[in-house]
Design a protein around this motif. Structure first.
Motif, PDB file in Angstrom:
ATOM      1  N   MET A  43     -26.856 -29.985  39.688  1.00 34.83           N
ATOM      2  CA  MET A  43     -26.575 -30.122  41.119  1.00 34.83           C
ATOM      3  C   MET A  43     -25.180 -29.623  41.487  1.00 34.83           C
ATOM      4  O   MET A  43     -25.010 -28.941  42.508  1.00 34.83           O
ATOM      5  CB  MET A  43     -26.751 -31.584  41.550  1.00 34.83           C
ATOM      6  CG  MET A  43     -28.177 -32.081  41.473  1.00 34.83           C
ATOM      7  SD  MET A  43     -28.393 -33.747  42.154  1.00 34.83           S
ATOM      8  CE  MET A  43     -28.185 -33.426  43.919  1.00 34.83           C
ATOM      9  N   ILE A  44     -24.174 -29.935  40.659  1.00 33.59           N
ATOM     10  CA  ILE A  44     -22.805 -29.479  40.945  1.00 33.59           C
ATOM     11  C   ILE A  44     -22.733 -27.955  40.943  1.00 33.59           C
ATOM     12  O   ILE A  44     -22.129 -27.332  41.836  1.00 33.59           O
ATOM     13  CB  ILE A  44     -21.811 -30.060  39.924  1.00 33.59           C
ATOM     14  CG1 ILE A  44     -21.642 -31.566  40.116  1.00 33.59           C
ATOM     15  CG2 ILE A  44     -20.458 -29.360  40.019  1.00 33.59           C
ATOM     16  CD1 ILE A  44     -20.928 -31.962  41.389  1.00 33.59           C
ATOM     17  N   LEU A  45     -23.351 -27.334  39.938  1.00 34.61           N
ATOM     18  CA  LEU A  45     -23.338 -25.867  39.874  1.00 34.61           C
ATOM     19  C   LEU A  45     -24.101 -25.261  41.044  1.00 34.61           C
ATOM     20  O   LEU A  45     -23.690 -24.237  41.602  1.00 34.61           O
ATOM     21  CB  LEU A  45     -23.935 -25.397  38.546  1.00 34.61           C
ATOM     22  CG  LEU A  45     -23.119 -25.724  37.285  1.00 34.61           C
ATOM     23  CD1 LEU A  45     -23.853 -25.249  36.045  1.00 34.61           C
ATOM     24  CD2 LEU A  45     -21.730 -25.087  37.356  1.00 34.61           C
ATOM     25  N   TRP A  46     -25.191 -25.891  41.422  1.00 37.00           N
ATOM     26  CA  TRP A  46     -25.994 -25.390  42.541  1.00 37.00           C
ATOM     27  C   TRP A  46     -25.193 -25.412  43.842  1.00 37.00           C
ATOM     28  O   TRP A  46     -25.116 -24.414  44.562  1.00 37.00           O
ATOM     29  CB  TRP A  46     -27.260 -26.227  42.678  1.00 37.00           C
ATOM     30  CG  TRP A  46     -28.026 -26.001  43.962  1.00 37.00           C
ATOM     31  CD1 TRP A  46     -28.025 -26.778  45.062  1.00 37.00           C
ATOM     32  CD2 TRP A  46     -28.888 -24.901  44.253  1.00 37.00           C
ATOM     33  NE1 TRP A  46     -28.842 -26.259  46.036  1.00 37.00           N
ATOM     34  CE2 TRP A  46     -29.388 -25.102  45.571  1.00 37.00           C
ATOM     35  CE3 TRP A  46     -29.295 -23.776  43.546  1.00 37.00           C
ATOM     36  CZ2 TRP A  46     -30.263 -24.208  46.186  1.00 37.00           C
ATOM     37  CZ3 TRP A  46     -30.183 -22.881  44.166  1.00 37.00           C
ATOM     38  CH2 TRP A  46     -30.644 -23.100  45.447  1.00 37.00           C
ATOM     39  N   TRP A  47     -24.567 -26.554  44.137  1.00 41.89           N
ATOM     40  CA  TRP A  47     -23.778 -26.653  45.371  1.00 41.89           C
ATOM     41  C   TRP A  47     -22.613 -25.675  45.360  1.00 41.89           C
ATOM     42  O   TRP A  47     -22.311 -25.032  46.389  1.00 41.89           O
ATOM     43  CB  TRP A  47     -23.229 -28.068  45.545  1.00 41.89           C
ATOM     44  CG  TRP A  47     -24.236 -29.159  45.748  1.00 41.89           C
ATOM     45  CD1 TRP A  47     -24.367 -30.297  44.995  1.00 41.89           C
ATOM     46  CD2 TRP A  47     -25.252 -29.244  46.760  1.00 41.89           C
ATOM     47  NE1 TRP A  47     -25.388 -31.069  45.469  1.00 41.89           N
ATOM     48  CE2 TRP A  47     -25.951 -30.456  46.556  1.00 41.89           C
ATOM     49  CE3 TRP A  47     -25.642 -28.410  47.805  1.00 41.89           C
ATOM     50  CZ2 TRP A  47     -27.010 -30.865  47.353  1.00 41.89           C
ATOM     51  CZ3 TRP A  47     -26.701 -28.802  48.613  1.00 41.89           C
ATOM     52  CH2 TRP A  47     -27.373 -30.020  48.387  1.00 41.89           C
TER      53      TRP A  47
END
Length: 491
Positions: A412-416
């Motif tokens: 999720m962090i990489l996606w955002w």
């Protein structure tokens, strides 16, 4: 002008990172010795009480509502004259609300005699948490000035004072463990805020000049947009994990969980806090619209994690048996050993993306941190509770849930970060991945070789031998990498 700003921010970040790594050694060693001492003198039950009071402190620090990070960013961008009026406004409102509640809790402890020990302990722990909140707002002026190391110095002082109080005065107050351990938290926090006040003296003239400035709720809300929810969920995580282990596994499970998570979380949070220096740095660079400087700073953050934190977890995984035997003074159970290793893997998975965690906040997208934390915390609450229930209180099954939650967190962090700011692939391209891979493989082989060395029947001698065998070539390699910039490449 922009190039000079970028270089200054980068230099301050690297200096803060390496100073904080050194301070981590002090904090980690103190925590290790403290939990070892508690285990030997009271067993996992006493560690469980200490863990419960730690959870109380953590819950109280939720009342910061993310202001320390928001104030750090504002200080870096707008300076002290714009930040101090908001700090003054926050402190006055906080004391007005919190002081009567704490006084009521202390009064109840005198009325309800049969629960006085617990209530006094909770009151002291609550007061310690409140003091930490106030100290965080004061030290944010230093944080926004790229002086992260002062924050860590105050944390070291707090941890040392707490440990000294426990070790030297415990036997005199053995019959009141809650009250005494709660007081140790209070004593440490009190010393910390005294240091925060001393460090704030640098801005005395700014405090005087800004007296006439007015602040209202809309100013505070605008400054902290997105930070509040992210902070609440972040701070709620570890105490919630502990409450889950106590509720579904009992006090003994809480004690095992507290020991199993302690060192992995200290490695992750203490060194990960070095990345907080990215917050003011990236905030400043964003105002100049220098995307190249932002990518370079994130790259430096990733390399700090990969060169220092990842090897730390690899060593912990390799030497966990020896380490736990020395730490606890007895052979670690399989449950504790496997739980510790799984928790180390869970934090190891997450540590490379910590720079993006701070980058999202620095770039004004803290709300995405809240979404990510809400998702992972919900996952742990649902499946962690089920794992404890099905596994009959086994912390091993509980720790497996943390490994899976770590994968969700990273994704999720990489996606955002990539979807909104396009900083993931552009930053990763600036790293010499072939050389970094060779370095990490070498670290893994060296750690494996170090743990095979047995020169004595004493666990601590073998641990020290393994540490020296690993540490000497590792420090040489890190020094060479840093001086020659071997892991950095231009695109």
């Amino acid at each position: 002008m922009i190039e000079a700003t970028v270089e200054k921010v980068r230099r301050n970040f690297l200096r803060s990172s390496f100073i904080i790594v050194l301070s981590f050694l002090v904090t980690a060693t103190t925590n290790i010795l403290l939990i070892s001492w508690l285990t030997k003198n009271g067993g996992f039950k006493l560690v469980g009480i200490w863990g419960l009071l730690s959870a109380v402190v953590m819950y109280i620090t939720i009342l910061d509502f993310g202001f320390i990070n928001a104030l750090t960013r504002k200080m870096a961008i707008d300076g002290p004259l714009a930040t101090i009026p908001i700090i003054r406004w926050l402190i006055s409102r906080f004391l007005t609300v919190v002081t009567p509640v704490l006084l009521l809790l202390y009064l109840l402890s005198f009325v309800m005699h049969q629960h006085s020990d617990k209530l006094i302990g909770f009151a002291f722990a609550s007061c310690a948490g409140a003091i930490q909140v106030l100290g965080g707002w004061l030290i944010s002026l230093r944080l926004g000035s790229h002086e992260q190391f002062w924050f860590n110095a105050t944390v070291i002082a707090r941890v040392l004072v707490q440990a000294i109080v426990i070790i030297f005065f415990f036997h005199a107050y053995f019959d009141n463990p809650f009250a005494f351990l709660g007081f140790s938290f209070f004593a440490g926090s009190f010393v910390e805020i005294l240091l925060d006040l001393v460090l704030s003296y640098k801005f005395l003239s700014d405090w005087t000049v800004s007296k006439s400035s007015k602040t209202n709720f809309s100013d505070v809300r605008s400054m902290s947009k997105g930070f509040g929810v992210a902070h609440i969920l972040q701070k709620a995580q570890e105490p919630t994990w502990r409450m889950l282990s106590a509720s579904f596994g009992g006090t003994a499970a809480l004690g095992v969980f507290t020991v199993a998570i302690r060192i992995p979380s200290v490695i992750n949070s203490s060194i990960g806090q070095a990345q907080r220096a990215l917050l003011p740095g990236l905030g400043q660079l964003q105002t100049t619209n220098d995307t190249s400087g932002i990518r370079n700073l994130i790259r430096d953050g990733i390399l700090v994690q990969m060169v220092i934190v990842v090897p730390g977890f690899i060593v912990l995984l390799s030497l966990s048996q020896l380490f736990l035997d020395v730490w606890l003074g007895e052979s670690a159970t399989n449950e504790l050993l496997y739980s510790t290793r799984l928790m180390a893997i869970a934090f190891l998975i997450q540590c490379p993306v910590i720079p993006f965690f701070w980058a999202l906040q620095a770039l004004g997208d803290a709300r995405k941190i809240a979404y990510t934390t809400a998702a992972t915390l919900s996952f742990v609450c649902i499946f962690g509770a089920a794992a404890l229930k099905i596994g009959d209180g086994s912390v091993v099954w509980y720790a497996m849930v943390f490994v899976l939650s770590g994968v969700i967190h990273v994704g999720m962090i990489l996606w955002w970060s990539e979807r909104r700011w396009n900083v993931v692939r552009s930053s990763l391209k600036l790293i010499a991945w072939t050389r970094l891979s060779i370095f990490l493989v070498g670290v893994a082989l060296l750690a494996w070789y170090a743990q095979t060395m047995r020169v004595s029947g004493l666990a601590w001698v073998n641990l020290m031998t393994s540490a020296v065998i690993f540490g000497v070539p590792y420090l040489f390699a890190v020094t060479l990498i840093y001086k020659k910039k071997l892991l950095v490449r231009s695109v």
